[in-house]
Design an enzyme around this catalytic site. Structure first.
Site, PDB file in Angstrom:
ATOM      1  N   TYR A  69       0.829  -1.210   0.000  1.00 30.16           N
ATOM      2  CA  TYR A  69       0.000   0.000   0.000  1.00 30.16           C
ATOM      3  C   TYR A  69       0.868   1.267   0.000  1.00 30.16           C
ATOM      4  CZ  TYR A  69      -4.384  -2.443   0.129  1.00 30.16           C
ATOM      5  OH  TYR A  69      -5.460  -3.221  -0.231  1.00 30.16           O
ATOM      6  N   GLN A 107     -15.441   3.944  -6.353  1.00 28.73           N
ATOM      7  CA  GLN A 107     -14.800   2.791  -5.699  1.00 28.73           C
ATOM      8  C   GLN A 107     -13.301   3.063  -5.552  1.00 28.73           C
ATOM      9  OE1 GLN A 107     -16.441  -1.056  -7.695  1.00 28.73           O
ATOM     10  NE2 GLN A 107     -16.905   0.644  -9.046  1.00 28.73           N
ATOM     11  N   ASN A 108     -12.843   4.178  -6.103  1.00 30.62           N
ATOM     12  CA  ASN A 108     -11.405   4.442  -6.109  1.00 30.62           C
ATOM     13  C   ASN A 108     -10.952   4.996  -4.764  1.00 30.62           C
ATOM     14  OD1 ASN A 108     -11.631   3.647  -8.694  1.00 30.62           O
ATOM     15  ND2 ASN A 108     -11.417   5.679  -9.612  1.00 30.62           N
ATOM     16  N   HIS A 125     -14.840   2.644  -0.966  1.00 32.75           N
ATOM     17  CA  HIS A 125     -13.779   1.711  -0.558  1.00 32.75           C
ATOM     18  C   HIS A 125     -12.661   2.390   0.229  1.00 32.75           C
ATOM     19  CE1 HIS A 125     -15.031  -1.270  -3.999  1.00 32.75           C
ATOM     20  NE2 HIS A 125     -15.866  -1.266  -2.988  1.00 32.75           N
ATOM     21  N   CYS A 136      -7.921  -0.204  17.479  1.00 29.05           N
ATOM     22  CA  CYS A 136      -8.974   0.676  18.018  1.00 29.05           C
ATOM     23  C   CYS A 136      -9.793   1.323  16.903  1.00 29.05           C
ATOM     24  CB  CYS A 136      -8.384   1.730  18.959  1.00 29.05           C
ATOM     25  SG  CYS A 136      -7.419   3.010  18.123  1.00 29.05           S
ATOM     26  N   CYS A 153      -0.196   2.839  16.173  1.00 30.55           N
ATOM     27  CA  CYS A 153      -1.212   3.837  16.489  1.00 30.55           C
ATOM     28  C   CYS A 153      -0.742   4.691  17.657  1.00 30.55           C
ATOM     29  CB  CYS A 153      -2.508   3.107  16.858  1.00 30.55           C
ATOM     30  SG  CYS A 153      -3.790   4.182  17.492  1.00 30.55           S
ATOM     31  N   THR A 194     -15.645   0.891 -14.572  1.00 31.58           N
ATOM     32  CA  THR A 194     -15.688  -0.188 -13.575  1.00 31.58           C
ATOM     33  C   THR A 194     -16.067  -1.490 -14.253  1.00 31.58           C
ATOM     34  OG1 THR A 194     -16.676  -1.031 -11.531  1.00 31.58           O
ATOM     35  CG2 THR A 194     -18.070   0.432 -12.859  1.00 31.58           C
ATOM     36  N   PRO A 220     -14.178   1.015 -22.317  1.00 33.58           N
ATOM     37  CA  PRO A 220     -13.774   0.451 -23.615  1.00 33.58           C
ATOM     38  C   PRO A 220     -14.311  -0.963 -23.825  1.00 33.58           C
ATOM     39  CG  PRO A 220     -11.836   1.161 -22.328  1.00 33.58           C
ATOM     40  CD  PRO A 220     -13.030   1.274 -21.426  1.00 33.58           C
TER      41      PRO A 220
HETATM   42  P1  OAD Z   1     -11.395  -3.064 -12.419  1.00 31.69           P
HETATM   43  O1  OAD Z   1      -9.927  -3.124 -12.628  1.00 31.69           O
HETATM   44  O2  OAD Z   1     -12.085  -4.325 -12.009  1.00 31.69           O
HETATM   45  O3  OAD Z   1     -12.098  -2.578 -13.760  1.00 31.69           O
HETATM   46  C1  OAD Z   1     -11.617  -1.489 -14.478  1.00 31.69           C
HETATM   47  C2  OAD Z   1     -12.565  -1.228 -15.626  1.00 31.69           C
HETATM   48  O4  OAD Z   1     -12.139  -0.040 -16.255  1.00 31.69           O
HETATM   49  C3  OAD Z   1     -12.613  -2.313 -16.682  1.00 31.69           C
HETATM   50  O5  OAD Z   1     -13.962  -2.594 -17.014  1.00 31.69           O
HETATM   51  C4  OAD Z   1     -11.881  -1.684 -17.878  1.00 31.69           C
HETATM   52  O6  OAD Z   1     -12.411  -2.108 -19.128  1.00 31.69           O
HETATM   53  C5  OAD Z   1     -12.165  -0.218 -17.652  1.00 31.69           C
HETATM   54  N1  OAD Z   1     -11.156   0.698 -18.189  1.00 31.69           N
HETATM   55  C6  OAD Z   1      -9.832   0.496 -18.388  1.00 31.69           C
HETATM   56  N2  OAD Z   1      -9.247   1.617 -18.857  1.00 31.69           N
HETATM   57  C7  OAD Z   1     -10.232   2.559 -18.954  1.00 31.69           C
HETATM   58  C8  OAD Z   1     -10.263   3.917 -19.372  1.00 31.69           C
HETATM   59  N3  OAD Z   1      -9.158   4.546 -19.764  1.00 31.69           N
HETATM   60  N4  OAD Z   1     -11.447   4.574 -19.336  1.00 31.69           N
HETATM   61  C9  OAD Z   1     -12.583   3.945 -18.926  1.00 31.69           C
HETATM   62  N5  OAD Z   1     -12.603   2.658 -18.536  1.00 31.69           N
HETATM   63  C10 OAD Z   1     -11.446   1.967 -18.540  1.00 31.69           C
HETATM   64  O7  OAD Z   1     -11.672  -1.864 -11.398  1.00 31.69           O
HETATM   65  P2  OAD Z   1     -12.967  -1.601 -10.499  1.00 31.69           P
HETATM   66  O8  OAD Z   1     -14.209  -1.977 -11.211  1.00 31.69           O
HETATM   67  O9  OAD Z   1     -12.828  -0.236  -9.972  1.00 31.69           O
HETATM   68  O10 OAD Z   1     -11.599  -3.003  -4.492  1.00 31.69           O
HETATM   69  O11 OAD Z   1     -12.725  -2.636  -9.332  1.00 31.69           O
HETATM   70  C11 OAD Z   1     -13.611  -2.662  -8.261  1.00 31.69           C
HETATM   71  C12 OAD Z   1     -12.873  -2.978  -6.990  1.00 31.69           C
HETATM   72  O12 OAD Z   1     -12.119  -4.190  -7.141  1.00 31.69           O
HETATM   73  C13 OAD Z   1     -11.816  -1.953  -6.600  1.00 31.69           C
HETATM   74  O13 OAD Z   1     -12.355  -0.855  -5.910  1.00 31.69           O
HETATM   75  C14 OAD Z   1     -10.908  -2.752  -5.732  1.00 31.69           C
HETATM   76  C15 OAD Z   1     -10.804  -3.999  -6.560  1.00 31.69           C
HETATM   77  O14 OAD Z   1     -10.458  -5.174  -5.911  1.00 31.69           O
HETATM   78  C16 OAD Z   1     -10.926  -3.105  -3.348  1.00 31.69           C
HETATM   79  O15 OAD Z   1      -9.714  -3.030  -3.293  1.00 31.69           O
HETATM   80  C17 OAD Z   1     -11.833  -3.297  -2.177  1.00 31.69           C
END
Ligand code: OAD
Length: 253
Positions: A69, A107-108, A125, A136, A153, A194, A220
């Site tokens: 991280y 979710q970012n 998230h 704590c 902490c 997403t 895309p």
């Molecule tokens: P993902 O990596 O699962 O999905 C990313 C999406 O963005 C895919 O559908 C790609 O096709 C799309 N993509 C890629 N480049 C792009 C661009 N330039 N413009 C638009 N779209 C694009 O990411 P998330 O859906 O955010 O959770 O993942 C959800 C969660 O899974 C995250 O918040 C994280 C992960 O594990 C935790 O860490 C709790």
């Protein structure tokens, strides 16, 4: 790739009284922040989530999890908002200046929406730039790095961890409640970058559909949500969001 924006969508966006956007890692891809599931470049193509993003992983090897991280935190610190983030901030300004509602659910964990100027952001998230105590649970915004990470902490001596949601953990209740309400009460939802596979975020657009909202996907690629959307705009966030927002120009109308 040029994607034409349908005239009917432009009309719906112009008429919308309550707009909600749900974003995922794809919106930050063009800022240089890797996504999770893209086949070659996604973080989960290189790392195993169960070794890095679960409470069990932290209990087993807190140093490794902290280090991963810390690497991502540095990467994000160097990143800048791209035209996609900026377009969403502009849309908020445009709508709220006209008494309409706009809510951004993300979710970012990178904080780039806020850096771009978005004000009402629901972080489902968490946020990489904060830590919390693994014992704590106090949020610790400022901490000293330690020679033997993770740092401790200052309040109880427990190990600090990033203030992000890991697999198997509940989302922050207030954020999830606010996001659910924003999904149920919008008349148009933009779903941007997403893969729509992680719950409960992936279900929010379906709540909007149930409530009769217009659903617009900007990505895309197809996702499991694609069969439900009214408009699938195929292209990237940094290209398509500015084009879409430009259609409701002049912004001072
Ligand atoms: P993902 O990596 O699962 O999905 C990313 C999406 O963005 C895919 O559908 C790609 O096709 C799309 N993509 C890629 N480049 C792009 C661009 N330039 N413009 C638009 N779209 C694009 O990411 P998330 O859906 O955010 O959770 O993942 C959800 C969660 O899974 C995250 O918040 C994280 C992960 O594990 C935790 O860490 C709790």
């Amino acid at each position: 790739m040029t994607t034409r924006i349908p005239a009917e969508l432009i009309e719906r966006l112009r008429a919308a009284q309550r707009v909600t956007a749900l974003t995922g890692a794809g919106v930050s891809a063009e800022s240089g922040v890797p996504t999770f599931r893209d086949a070659q470049t996604g973080l989960w193509a290189q790392f195993r989530p169960e070794e890095l993003a679960t409470p069990q992983a932290f209990a087993a090897n807190p140093r490794r999890v902290w280090g991963w991280y810390a690497w991502r935190r540095e990467l994000v610190r160097k990143a800048r908002p791209n035209p996609g983030h900026k377009a969403l901030a502009e849309l908020e300004t445009h709508l709220t200046a006209r008494g309409r509602a706009f809510t951004l659910i993300t979710q970012n964990v990178d904080g780039l929406h806020q850096q771009a100027g978005s004000r009402k952001v629901i972080e489902l998230h968490g946020n990489l730039q904060r830590t919390k105590c693994s014992q704590c649970e106090e949020i610790i915004a400022q901490w000293e790095e330690s020679e033997t990470p993770p740092p401790r902490c200052p309040l109880c001596g427990g190990l600090l961890r990033p203030d992000v949601v890991w697999f198997g953990e509940a989302l922050p209740a207030a954020a999830l409640q606010a996001a659910t309400t924003a999904a149920q009460h919008c008349d148009l939802m933009l779903v941007v970058g997403t893969s729509a596979v992680v719950q409960p975020a992936a279900s929010l657009p379906l709540l909007a559909v149930e409530a009769g909202a217009t659903l617009v996907e900007i990505n895309p690629q197809d996702t499991p949500l694609t069969p439900w959307v009214d408009y699938a705009l195929r292209g990237t966030a940094a290209t398509l969001l500015p084009s879409l927002i430009a259609t409701i120009q002049p912004l001072n109308r």
